[in-house]
Every structure is written in C-alpha cells, then in structure tokens.
Design an enzyme around this catalytic site. Sequence first.
Site, PDB file in Angstrom:
ATOM      1  N   SER A   3       4.692   2.448   7.768  1.00 49.81           N
ATOM      2  CA  SER A   3       4.343   1.273   7.024  1.00 49.81           C
ATOM      3  C   SER A   3       5.561   1.050   6.101  1.00 49.81           C
ATOM      4  CB  SER A   3       3.165   1.649   6.099  1.00 49.81           C
ATOM      5  OG  SER A   3       2.024   1.955   7.082  1.00 49.81           O
ATOM      6  N   ASP A  57       0.506  -7.797   1.190  1.00 54.70           N
ATOM      7  CA  ASP A  57       0.542  -6.200   1.377  1.00 54.70           C
ATOM      8  C   ASP A  57       2.021  -6.225   1.584  1.00 54.70           C
ATOM      9  OD1 ASP A  57       0.383  -3.749   1.869  1.00 54.70           O
ATOM     10  OD2 ASP A  57      -0.086  -3.670   4.203  1.00 54.70           O
ATOM     11  N   HIS A  87       0.823  -1.234   0.078  1.00 54.94           N
ATOM     12  CA  HIS A  87      -0.056  -0.006  -0.022  1.00 54.94           C
ATOM     13  C   HIS A  87       0.827   1.230   0.002  1.00 54.94           C
ATOM     14  CE1 HIS A  87       0.755  -0.374   4.474  1.00 54.94           C
ATOM     15  NE2 HIS A  87       0.686   0.851   4.598  1.00 54.94           N
TER      16      HIS A  87
END
Length: 620
Positions: A463, A380, A347
């Site tokens: 992230s 992910d 993402h």
Amino acid sequence: MNEGKPGTPGASEGPDGDFELARPIGTAPPGTGPDGDYELRRPLDAAAAPPSTDGTSGAGAAAGPGRLGGTPGAVASGTGAEPTPAGPAAGPAIGGARPADTGAEHITGVETAEHGAPAAPAPRAEPPASGHSGPAPAPGAEAPASGPTRPAPAHGAHAPAQPRPLHDPDPYSTPPYGEPGPWAPAPPVQHPAATPAHGVAVGAPEAVSAAPVAQEAPAADPWARYDPWAAPAVAPLQQADPVEEDVKRRRGRRRRTLIGGALIIALVSGVAGGVVGVQLERSGGIGAVELPQAGVEAPDRDPDSVAGIAAQALPSVVTLHVSGGGRAGTGTGFVLDDRGHILTNDHVVEPAGENGDITVTFHSGDTAEANVVGRDSGYDLAVVRVKGVRGLTPLPLGNSDNVQVGDPVVAIGAPFDLAGTVTSGIISARERPITAGGEKGDGSDVSYVDALQTDAPINPGNSGGPLLDGKGRVIGINSAIRSADGGLDPEGGQSGSIGLGFAIPINQGKRVAEELIETGKATHPVIGITLDMEYSGDGARVAAEGGDGGPPVSTGGPGAKAGIRPGDVITEVDGRPVHSGEELIVKTRAHRPGDRLELTLERDGEERTVSLVLGSSGGG
C-alpha cells in the site's frame, strides 16, 4: 632267435644242410629248447658237430655256404644290441629280416611265439675272456680273413687249419669295443624303427613261421652306408592322437580357467572401484567441480524492460514503519520532490495519529524520521516529509488517462515487510469503482476510488507504493486488493494476492498531493445532493430527506441549479452508466471541483439530461 645259444643235439635238420625253425618248447615234440623258444637245428653236413668250447653253438658261429643268410661270414645278434660288421660287406640279417627293407624292423629284444605270446629271452652265451669284438668260430670252422669273405669248403671236405687271432674276442660280443681282427665276420645289423610315442602299445613282431627259411636274394647292400662310429640317430617323437575325453577335459579346464579369471577380475575391479569411490567421496572428487557458467555481463538493461524500470525506480521508493496508540503498520511510499515529500496511503500513516512515529527507510538502507504533512481519508492519500536528507531523486509522474487495458505495469513495494519487492503485470481494467475502509462505522473513513485494476501481485505492505508504466513513470498508487474471502479493504487482510489489485489513478493522486502539500487538506468535488444508499434499483436515487435534517438537494448548490429533485434516479454520468450511489460518488470524485458534468436522470418515467458545474467541499 637263438643266436648265442648252444645248439641242441637231435634237432631236425633241413634237407639242404641249413637250420630249420622248430616249434616253441612246450608245444613241440621232444628235442626243443627248455625255454619255449625256437631252436636252430644243425646243418645236415654237421649235425653231429659238438658245441664250441667257448659256449657258442653253430648258430652263433660264422655262417657257411647255403641259404641261411646270403653272404658268407655274417653272424646274427642274440641280445638285441646293434652288432658292428667285421668286413666290408655283409649279408642279410638272420632271424626273419627282410632283405628288401631299407629300414629294418624295430628290435624289441623279445621274440614272439607262434600265437603272439612273448617268448622268454634267450640266455646270453658265455663270451670268451678275450677282447675280440666278434664271436669265436666253432672248432674246425674256417676263420674269415680280412677283406672279402672266402667261401666255406664243400660238404665233407677237410677244413684247413686257421691261424690264431692276435687277441681274444670281446667277452661281451659288442663291437666296435676292442679292435676286431681282420678275419672277424661282419655282423648283421638291423636299423631300429622310430620309438613309439608314450601311451601307444608296441606292435608285436610278425609270427615266425614254422616252415623252413627260404633263401632270398638281397635287393641291396645294407652295409653300404653303415658307419659304426656315427652318432646314433634319434628318432623324432610322434604325438599320439588326442583322446576325445582329454579334449573335453582340456576344454573344461580352459572354461573353468576363463570363468575363474573373469570372476577374479570382476572382484578386483569392484573392490578397486569401491575404494576409489570412497576416496572421491571423501576428497570431493579428483579435482574441483567446475560447472559451465556464463561470463560477467554489464549490469545495464534496456530502460523499457522490467529490470531497467526497477533499476531506475528503486532508489526513489521507500518503506515506512509506523507506530502509535498501540498500533503499528508497514507500508510503502515514493519520493515526490527533492524537498523530501513522500506520497503514500492514508491508511498507512493512520496508526501514527497525532503523536506517533514514522520511520522512512530508503533503498540504500539509510533511515530518517518523517512527519505527516497532510492526509485525506476520502481519497486514501497522505503526504509525509523527511528532513535532513539530501540527494533525493523523485519519480517521474505519468498520465493515467493515457492508460489502456493490457498495458504492462510494474509494482514496487514491501509486502510483509520485504522491502524492494518488484512484481509485474498488466492493466486489467480502468475506472473500476471501489470503496475501502469504513471501520469507524460513520463512513468518514470510507474511500471512493475510480481505480485502475491490475493483476500485478500486490500484498499487504504494498500500500502506497508506485504502479509504473512501461517507461518507468508513475500511473497509480497501489491501495487495495480483493481478498480471497470476498472482502475489499486497503490492507486486503492477510490472505495475499489473488490477482485483483487496485490503484488510485495518478491524475487524482497528483491533485490531492498538491493540495495536501500546500494546505494540508484536499478538496472534494460535489453535486450538492444526498443519495439513498439503501436503493437497490439500477442507478443512484436522490434521497427524500437530507442526512442532517436538511434538504436532500442543497439550496443553491450545483444540483439545485441544474434542476435535480428528490426521488430522481441518475443513470449516466457523461454518457457512462451508473448502477449505484457509490459509483456516482466515485465518478464525481474522479474530477476536480469546477469540472462540468452531463447527467442523465429519470423522473416519473421520463428520462432527462442536465448539465452542472461541480462544487467543492473541505476534505477530512
């Protein structure tokens, strides 16, 4: 007394031919003096003797034998000044002097009347023009010769003629001025008393008795130590006793002085302190302010400490800036090898799409452009590569199966674009099944992670960053946080950390990264069944129909071979409970294709256990 005054005819005479003291004029019978003073009466044997031609009376002449003064040849002073003796011996002074006193009474020059009132001073007798220091003898009186005084002739006897003195007596009768003749009688002398201190009233002399003066025998010779040429003795001053009021005033003045001095000192001190304070404020103090401080220490830290771990890991952590398709984002990644491969979240790079820009910034500040090598939304995870960069240091990878709850961890990332941020915490839980994403609505972007839960602060921008163990090895990839509104997504909204962060275990991340670098895609382990995601009971139920119109249990798949049927409810995987379809997917993807699983299921109220080998499907 009346020494030097002319005698007054008719005054009373004593029975023995001596003079008697009479009452003061004004209260005495006729015959007293005009000035109210006492008068000396003539001797009984010379009561009718006329006054002397030089203005002196019998009282001012030489004393004859009798009780008047003791030693013949003594004369009394009528002015209050100290007379000088004319011979070697002298008798007691006339006028009430006490022969026994060695220090004579204080002479005031004013005699006191009967009732204590001061009498008028006696007029000075007119002295002769001669320089003789003593008074002139009365006519017919025997002149004293030098040496011992000769007694006067008896009463009624004719006085022999006396020789004339060599020079006239002193007109002021103040011996020793002018050399006296050898016949001058020795005047009586009274030693003055100490002068009273200032402010003390002078005591009045004793009242003179009106009775006749009695003859007193001298106790000692008052002329034995007399020296007419000696300097006059100065009486010591006597301080009067302080008055109580003066003491109070003096104390009051002292108190006021002290108070005034204290006020002045306080005022001066205050002004000086203010001036000094202003100067110190303007100049920054007397000297430069120097606070205690520790010396310079070596920058090295224990490799197992947070500072040691951060120092080793920061050079291998990068910040990614991604833009494309009108979207932009910031994330974190870390170096996998020296060829420039960097692992991050899917993402993070997803906004770049096919033609977007990805810029990698290293901890040194250097930047480089990067390209996507491979990505997988189900895990992910994504791999990008930078070119033309040398000297890269990859981070060592750990084993997430060795992690225990409570182990310390360190998270590194760029929360809110603050590159190189280091936080620390512990492992809060293991194998926490989470799902993230799902913005597309078809479920193709949903990630299923059997995650490591940590309380290390993780925020948007973290992230793709590494989660390190106590030895600086990567055990997870930070991917999601639980937001304050209860949502769970990879970026966690913008609410920030609440202590619920989730990381993809490095064992899963390593397998996926290797596949992405080799093929650009990642494989997923599968059972070959379709799950009923609407089932609300405990466990994962196999759907009655397939999602694409096919059978719910794939023909020839791992599930069909193990005997699984539509409607079966799977409750355990490898002995661990499963409460939903998402958990079954997470548990399955935590393994590699080809791994064997033991499943526990219920069918028609009966519990069964089956074993199967996981298949593989292409990633997306």
